[in-house]
Write a protein that holds these residues in place. Structure first.
Motif, PDB file in Angstrom:
ATOM      1  N   LEU A   1     -43.107   0.425   4.466  1.00 64.08           N
ATOM      2  CA  LEU A   1     -42.237   0.825   5.576  1.00 64.08           C
ATOM      3  C   LEU A   1     -40.831   0.300   5.358  1.00 64.08           C
ATOM      4  N   GLY A   2     -40.768  -0.914   4.869  1.00 64.12           N
ATOM      5  CA  GLY A   2     -39.453  -1.504   4.610  1.00 64.12           C
ATOM      6  C   GLY A   2     -38.690  -0.689   3.589  1.00 64.12           C
ATOM      7  N   LEU A   3     -39.397  -0.216   2.588  1.00 63.67           N
ATOM      8  CA  LEU A   3     -38.755   0.582   1.546  1.00 63.67           C
ATOM      9  C   LEU A   3     -38.257   1.911   2.097  1.00 63.67           C
ATOM     10  N   GLU A   4     -38.881   2.346   3.169  1.00 59.42           N
ATOM     11  CA  GLU A   4     -38.481   3.634   3.765  1.00 59.42           C
ATOM     12  C   GLU A   4     -37.389   3.470   4.816  1.00 59.42           C
ATOM     13  N   GLY A   5     -36.990   2.256   5.032  1.00 63.54           N
ATOM     14  CA  GLY A   5     -35.909   2.044   5.993  1.00 63.54           C
ATOM     15  C   GLY A   5     -36.407   1.678   7.375  1.00 63.54           C
ATOM     16  N   VAL A   6     -37.695   1.481   7.510  1.00 66.90           N
ATOM     17  CA  VAL A   6     -38.237   1.082   8.811  1.00 66.90           C
ATOM     18  C   VAL A   6     -38.247  -0.438   8.903  1.00 66.90           C
ATOM     19  N   GLU A   7     -37.542  -0.957   9.877  1.00 69.38           N
ATOM     20  CA  GLU A   7     -37.473  -2.401  10.006  1.00 69.38           C
ATOM     21  C   GLU A   7     -38.683  -2.922  10.742  1.00 69.38           C
ATOM     22  N   VAL A   8     -39.388  -3.811  10.107  1.00 71.68           N
ATOM     23  CA  VAL A   8     -40.594  -4.381  10.712  1.00 71.68           C
ATOM     24  C   VAL A   8     -40.381  -5.855  11.010  1.00 71.68           C
ATOM     25  N   ASP A   9     -40.707  -6.230  12.207  1.00 68.11           N
ATOM     26  CA  ASP A   9     -40.545  -7.619  12.626  1.00 68.11           C
ATOM     27  C   ASP A   9     -41.523  -8.521  11.867  1.00 68.11           C
ATOM     28  N   GLU A  10     -41.302  -9.803  11.930  1.00 66.47           N
ATOM     29  CA  GLU A  10     -42.194 -10.740  11.254  1.00 66.47           C
ATOM     30  C   GLU A  10     -43.606 -10.596  11.776  1.00 66.47           C
ATOM     31  N   ARG A  11     -43.698 -10.287  13.058  1.00 60.83           N
ATOM     32  CA  ARG A  11     -45.020 -10.154  13.659  1.00 60.83           C
ATOM     33  C   ARG A  11     -45.567  -8.751  13.515  1.00 60.83           C
TER      34      ARG A  11
ATOM     35  N   ARG B   1     -53.733  16.310   7.693  1.00 65.38           N
ATOM     36  CA  ARG B   1     -52.603  17.227   7.751  1.00 65.38           C
ATOM     37  C   ARG B   1     -51.538  16.683   8.694  1.00 65.38           C
ATOM     38  N   ALA B   2     -52.003  16.177   9.817  1.00 64.18           N
ATOM     39  CA  ALA B   2     -51.072  15.643  10.826  1.00 64.18           C
ATOM     40  C   ALA B   2     -50.335  14.427  10.276  1.00 64.18           C
ATOM     41  N   VAL B   3     -51.060  13.589   9.582  1.00 67.54           N
ATOM     42  CA  VAL B   3     -50.432  12.394   9.004  1.00 67.54           C
ATOM     43  C   VAL B   3     -49.390  12.811   7.969  1.00 67.54           C
ATOM     44  N   ALA B   4     -49.740  13.821   7.217  1.00 70.71           N
ATOM     45  CA  ALA B   4     -48.841  14.281   6.146  1.00 70.71           C
ATOM     46  C   ALA B   4     -47.529  14.808   6.691  1.00 70.71           C
ATOM     47  N   ARG B   5     -47.518  15.244   7.924  1.00 71.20           N
ATOM     48  CA  ARG B   5     -46.267  15.802   8.439  1.00 71.20           C
ATOM     49  C   ARG B   5     -45.402  14.787   9.180  1.00 71.20           C
ATOM     50  N   VAL B   6     -45.791  13.546   9.108  1.00 70.50           N
ATOM     51  CA  VAL B   6     -44.929  12.503   9.659  1.00 70.50           C
ATOM     52  C   VAL B   6     -43.852  12.192   8.616  1.00 70.50           C
ATOM     53  N   PRO B   7     -42.603  12.396   8.952  1.00 64.95           N
ATOM     54  CA  PRO B   7     -41.506  12.214   8.007  1.00 64.95           C
ATOM     55  C   PRO B   7     -41.279  10.754   7.646  1.00 64.95           C
ATOM     56  N   ALA B   8     -40.704  10.538   6.501  1.00 61.73           N
ATOM     57  CA  ALA B   8     -40.395   9.172   6.066  1.00 61.73           C
ATOM     58  C   ALA B   8     -39.394   8.545   7.023  1.00 61.73           C
ATOM     59  N   GLY B   9     -39.506   7.261   7.218  1.00 57.68           N
ATOM     60  CA  GLY B   9     -38.595   6.577   8.120  1.00 57.68           C
ATOM     61  C   GLY B   9     -39.077   6.633   9.550  1.00 57.68           C
ATOM     62  N   CYS B  10     -40.208   7.247   9.755  1.00 55.43           N
ATOM     63  CA  CYS B  10     -40.761   7.329  11.111  1.00 55.43           C
ATOM     64  C   CYS B  10     -42.186   6.791  11.120  1.00 55.43           C
ATOM     65  N   VAL B  11     -42.654   6.441  12.288  1.00 58.27           N
ATOM     66  CA  VAL B  11     -44.024   5.959  12.426  1.00 58.27           C
ATOM     67  C   VAL B  11     -44.694   6.680  13.590  1.00 58.27           C
ATOM     68  N   ALA B  12     -45.982   6.769  13.532  1.00 60.36           N
ATOM     69  CA  ALA B  12     -46.718   7.439  14.610  1.00 60.36           C
ATOM     70  C   ALA B  12     -47.978   6.650  14.914  1.00 60.36           C
ATOM     71  N   SER B  13     -48.375   6.640  16.168  1.00 62.82           N
ATOM     72  CA  SER B  13     -49.584   5.911  16.551  1.00 62.82           C
ATOM     73  C   SER B  13     -50.810   6.754  16.227  1.00 62.82           C
ATOM     74  N   TYR B  14     -51.932   6.093  16.145  1.00 65.34           N
ATOM     75  CA  TYR B  14     -53.182   6.790  15.846  1.00 65.34           C
ATOM     76  C   TYR B  14     -53.409   7.872  16.896  1.00 65.34           C
ATOM     77  N   GLN B  15     -53.088   7.531  18.089  1.00 61.76           N
ATOM     78  CA  GLN B  15     -53.282   8.470  19.178  1.00 61.76           C
ATOM     79  C   GLN B  15     -52.382   9.684  19.004  1.00 61.76           C
TER      80      GLN B  15
ATOM     81  N   SER C   1     -38.423   2.917  19.784  1.00 60.17           N
ATOM     82  CA  SER C   1     -37.309   3.711  20.327  1.00 60.17           C
ATOM     83  C   SER C   1     -36.420   4.215  19.197  1.00 60.17           C
ATOM     84  N   VAL C   2     -36.649   3.698  18.002  1.00 65.69           N
ATOM     85  CA  VAL C   2     -35.832   4.116  16.866  1.00 65.69           C
ATOM     86  C   VAL C   2     -36.632   4.937  15.859  1.00 65.69           C
ATOM     87  N   HIS C   3     -37.839   4.463  15.570  1.00 65.20           N
ATOM     88  CA  HIS C   3     -38.618   5.088  14.499  1.00 65.20           C
ATOM     89  C   HIS C   3     -39.792   5.917  14.992  1.00 65.20           C
TER      90      HIS C   3
END
Length: 117
Positions: free
Chosen positions: A92-102, A23-37, A108-110
């Motif tokens: 994530l890229g498709l959702e607008g989240v920029e991911v570094d090569e690594r 449920r918690a995962v489902a409420r994370v909006p697109a374009g954002c990320v959340a840690s397991y914690q 601070s953004v997502h």
DNA sequence: ATAATGACTTTCA
DNA sequence: TTGAAAGCCATTA
């Protein structure tokens, strides 16, 4: 009527940890990320970050739940057996989240913040 | 019941 | 910044 003296244990409860996590995962909006914690805390299960990973790992990589929005606390995609990290990066890229090569993501953004003020 | 495992975190070098 | 070690917790064998 339940007149059993021995305890009965229902298979599922409304407070089922697994369900709470999904449920918690489902409420994370697109374009954002959340840690397991963060997810664990959002689910009311502080300190069970590892459990979040277990649950997501057991579930199929379906679109039912935005599993790809869950990353490590350091803002990087966690590596796991079998791969899937590539798929996560792609989504994530498709959702607008920029991911570094690594696999690094600018928190601070997502970074998703618990609403509730 | 004990031991091993895992999509984790934090701390220290 | 990177990497190793320990800490933590539910599930699984």
């Amino acid at each position: 009527m339940p007149g059993k003296h021995k305890k009965d244990a229902p298979p599922l409860e409304p407070t089922d940890p697994h369900l709470a996590i999904l449920r918690a995962v489902a409420r994370v909006p697109a374009g954002c990320v959340a840690s397991y914690q963060a997810v664990a805390e959002a689910a009311g299960l502080p300190g069970r970050a590892r459990l979040v990973g277990s649950v997501l790992g057991r579930c199929p990589l379906s679109d039912d739940v935005p599993w790809h929005r869950i990353i490590g606390a350091d803002g990087r995609i966690r590596d796991r057996r079998g791969g899937g990290a590539t798929e996560q990066r792609r989504r994530l890229g498709l959702e607008g989240v920029e991911v570094d090569e690594r696999g690094r993501i600018d928190l601070s953004v997502h970074a998703w913040r618990l609403r509730g003020r």
